[in-house]
Design a protein around this motif. Structure first.
Motif, short mmCIF file in Angstrom:
data_model
loop_
_atom_site.label_atom_id
_atom_site.label_comp_id
_atom_site.label_asym_id
_atom_site.label_seq_id
_atom_site.Cartn_x
_atom_site.Cartn_y
_atom_site.Cartn_z
N ARG A 30 0.81 -1.23 0.00
CA ARG A 30 0.00 0.00 0.00
C ARG A 30 0.83 1.27 0.00
N VAL A 31 2.13 1.17 -0.21
CA VAL A 31 2.99 2.35 -0.25
C VAL A 31 3.47 2.56 -1.68
N LEU A 32 3.25 3.77 -2.20
CA LEU A 32 3.73 4.13 -3.52
C LEU A 32 5.24 4.34 -3.46
N ARG A 33 5.97 3.59 -4.28
CA ARG A 33 7.43 3.65 -4.26
C ARG A 33 7.93 4.54 -5.40
N ARG A 34 8.73 5.55 -5.04
CA ARG A 34 9.19 6.51 -6.03
C ARG A 34 10.66 6.35 -6.41
N GLY A 35 11.46 5.76 -5.55
CA GLY A 35 12.88 5.60 -5.83
C GLY A 35 13.71 6.77 -5.37
N ALA A 36 15.03 6.61 -5.39
CA ALA A 36 15.95 7.62 -4.88
C ALA A 36 15.87 8.92 -5.65
N SER A 37 15.60 8.85 -6.95
CA SER A 37 15.53 10.06 -7.77
C SER A 37 14.14 10.30 -8.33
N GLY A 38 13.17 9.56 -7.85
CA GLY A 38 11.82 9.68 -8.37
C GLY A 38 11.59 8.90 -9.64
N GLY A 39 12.54 8.03 -9.99
CA GLY A 39 12.48 7.35 -11.27
C GLY A 39 11.95 5.94 -11.26
N THR A 40 11.42 5.47 -10.15
CA THR A 40 10.82 4.13 -10.15
C THR A 40 9.73 4.06 -11.22
#
Length: 416
Positions: free
Chosen positions: A243-253
């Motif tokens: 249930r958590v939106l994963r964005r990545g270290a630079s927002g690039g997921t």
């Protein structure tokens, strides 16, 4: 810009907290719990609030009176056809006590939706954007569009504005990262809306917001973990784990367009996704594949195969669904391409479920999703369900409204 965290669900009673916290803290916690319950389960009677919170009857009576004085809660009816009196009163959230706006920013358009505190859509408007228009004029027109929509909705002010835009959102600042591929007005709009409407602005990647909308309103309401593939003019993915939106270290997921895959003549680079997954399933690639199967003329008549992009790809897929054997062969070939990206994601994340969103995913529906699932089963030992997105073309706009609504409710009710 502010940064947004997708809230989780809670059903925990805080009656025990009230015994250890200070009186003012306990009141704030209890008020917040009651407000969230009224939002999610309301309208409710005082007795129902007592049962759901575990609070005493006098505490509930004081709580209800405080909330009525804030203007956030009002009596909205009575429970039972024959009952009367204070115990029968139904309390509900005053929907027009706050308003939010969602904005969907595309390269060729801006769409806005204004909703009340319960998320009910009040006004929707859109604005086409020509590529040769001065960016400053586009920004001013977009701000005026949101102002006009808010006025039509009867909103004295907007508590939050959520924006969904293509591109990477910097996790540290919440700002849209600069890239030459995006119109300059994309990066200027958030600040202009904040300054022009005096409202907090939240910015999020468009595909991430489509995933939020599918989980809260659409195809994966029963899933805590899934990926969404956005299949349109461009290609992207959103990843939701527990249930958590994963964005990545630079927002690039989810920048899956850059994924190296078989079937292309080159490799992607740091500056171009040509040769990556994008080259197989983007709107233009879908049209080229359809042309090989003799479908573009059927979809466009005399216009032929000149058009590209998500609209053209959507049209050829719809044509393929009723084109007999040629359509079947095309859809199976497209499904095999899409399955390469899905299988790659599954090998790393094992999400158990993939949603096909965007114009192509929506047009293909369950038929395309089923074909992709069959191909993934042959590529991967990990069982993966593939579903068609159901929120539709307004998924980004719905997600933007939900983002603004979450922030407003957390501000007024307290975090759940």
């Amino acid at each position: 810009m502010a940064f947004w965290k997708d809230p989780g669900m809670t059903s925990m009673s805080v009656s025990a907290v009230g015994r250890t916290a200070s009186p003012s803290t306990a009141r704030a916690i209890n008020d917040g719990l009651a407000l969230h319950l009224l939002k999610d389960k309301g309208p409710l009677t005082a007795g129902q609030l007592k049962s759901l919170t575990g609070l005493s009857r006098p505490t509930i009576a004081d709580l209800v009176e405080r909330l009525r004085q804030t203007g956030l809660v009002a009596v909205v009816g009575e429970a039972g056809a024959e009952r009367r009196g204070p115990n029968a009163r139904l309390y509900g959230i005053v929907a027009d006590s706050a308003h939010v706006a969602g904005v969907d920013v595309r390269t060729d358009s801006v769409a806005v939706c204004v909703a009340d505190l319960l998320g009910r859509t009040l006004v929707e408007e859109s604005l086409p954007v020509a590529p040769d228009v001065d960016p400053a004029h586009t920004v001013a027109a977009a701000v005026a569009l949101v102002e006009r929509a808010a006025e039509r909705a009867g909103a004295a002010r907007l508590h939050h504005i959520g924006i969904g835009a293509p591109g990477l959102i910097d996790p540290a600042t919440g700002e849209l990262n600069s890239t030459g591929a995006l119109p300059s007005w994309h990066r200027e709009l958030a600040t202009a809306l904040h300054d022009g409407l005096a409202a907090p602005v939240l910015l999020e990647n468009e595909v991430n917001l489509a995933a939020v909308a599918e989980q809260r309103l659409g195809a994966v309401r029963d899933r805590d973990t899934f990926v969404l593939l956005w299949l349109g003019h461009g290609i992207g993915a959103a990843v939701v784990l527990d249930r958590v939106l994963r964005r990545g270290a630079s927002g690039g997921t989810g920048e899956i367009g850059f994924l190296p895959v078989p079937g292309t003549s080159e490799l992607p680079s740091a500056t171009s996704c040509d040769g990556g997954f994008h080259s197989l399933v983007s709107g233009g690639a879908v049209c080229e594949l359809a042309e090989r199967h003799g479908l573009v003329a059927a979809a466009y008549g005399e216009r032929g195969a000149g058009a590209e992009g998500s609209g053209a790809a959507e049209a050829v897929i719809r044509a393929a669904l009723g084109a007999g054997e040629r359509g079947e062969a095309f859809l199976d070939a497209l499904a095999a391409r899409i399955a390469l990206g899905v299988a790659a994601i599954c090998a790393v994340l094992d999400p158990g479920c993939a949603v096909l969103g965007g114009e192509v995913g929506r047009a293909g529906g369950d038929g395309l999703a089923g074909r992709v699932e069959d191909h993934v089963a042959r590529l991967s030992p990990l069982r993966t369900r593939v579903r068609a997105g159901v929120v539709g073309g307004g998924g980004v706009l719905r997600g933007a409204v939900l983002m603004a609504l979450d922030a407003t409710q957390n501000e007024l009710f307290g975090a759940p």
